[in-house]
Write an enzyme that holds these catalytic residues in place. Sequence first.
Site: not given
Length: 452
Positions: A109, A139, A212-213, A229-231, A268
């Site tokens: 992203h 991502d 910060n991603s 990646t996320a917060i 699977l």
Amino acid sequence: MKTKLSLLSAAVLSASLTLMPAVSHAAIPLAVDGQQLPSLAPMLEKTTPAVVAVAVSGTHVSKQRVPDAFRYFFGPNAPQEQVQERPFRGLGSGVIIDADEGYIVTNNHVIEGADEIKIGLHDGREVEAKLIGADAESDIALLQIKAKNLVAVKRADSDELRVGDFAVAIGNPFGLGQTVTSGIVSAMGRSGLGIEMLENFIQTDAAINSGNSGGALVNLNGDLIGINTAIVAPNGGNVGIGFAIPANMVNNLVEQIIEHGEVRRGVLGVTGQDLTAELAEGFGIDTQHGGFVNEVMPDSAADDAGIKSGDIIVSVNGRSIKSFQELRAKIATMGAGAKVELSLIRDGDKETVSATLGEASQSSESAAGAADIHPMLAGATLENNSKGVEISEVAQGSPAAASGLQSGDIIVGVNRTKIDDLKSLRAELKEQQGAVALKLRRGNSNLYLVLR
């Protein structure tokens, strides 16, 4: 820069994650009675050169169908659609994982839709980057630069992480420049958050914020344990709950991108759900974590391995799993053809089976994804059908609806070419220029619709 939002108990902000200056868990390096207190500085001096700033720019293009009334007044030569372009810029972070080849990992992203990607190195240099490949569902994106004297981070075995282990986050918050914060690993195997399609996050309380991603989450040795990646951000800022993609998951994806230029997802061949207390009680087992298998697809990797509906998968390659979502993420990020060892509980007994993963074949396309196949299919949800490509849903007022497509239609041909599935539909429409005729099966009738 693209910001992702999701609901947890509050909004989950997934933007270019950033690190805000915060109280460090390590003491400030002062001398007391002639002895120096512990410090993260020596580790960071070796590690921070491997973390870079990622600056992107590009143009968002949106298309809107011109109303019929407009074409009525301006005749047959009137444009069929109106195109709007909006330039954008964004900032994020990245991690050098191979100094010799110049490979950099970041979040998909961060770079999605970018026409230009520039890397800001720790020593002040700025170089252009090339996108090698990306995977939107997990991502992750892989970039490459040509530069000398690069420093790469060493990657740790993220499966060895435990709750309570110290973690240090490094990134480029709000474009301020490289920033470091520290905390602990507060949870493992987080999933079901709605941030990504494939979720198996490390949770940390190290301060992370927008920008910060793609940055690094490292252990006290300076080894990479995850990509930030996320917060969770109820008020748009850090509240001590951040998420990182585990390093082992990143390794699997990067290896596939380097080898194939894309992720060739492993399959699977089971459907299932998280093991609940009710299911555990009903099956008379003590295990509280795992993936409950509802169904095994015929002739799948799971079928070949002897997995049965009602089995409870509790570990992958010797590593325990907490949920079916975690199982799904681990399997899907392994490449097709990968060999995997699964421990499962069947009728109260523990068994181990081996499976060779199959390759994912695209069987459906969202309403947004259909627009990539053809602009006039935007708004239609497409699914593979034994007779062709079925239109399972058409959004009201969408280009697909305006084209005359209806829910339940089955696309069986393009012009004079037979269509068997989404892959052949995409390939055939890619080759066509101008107007194309879709051959449809509607109820008991066949008809043609022209897409312009």
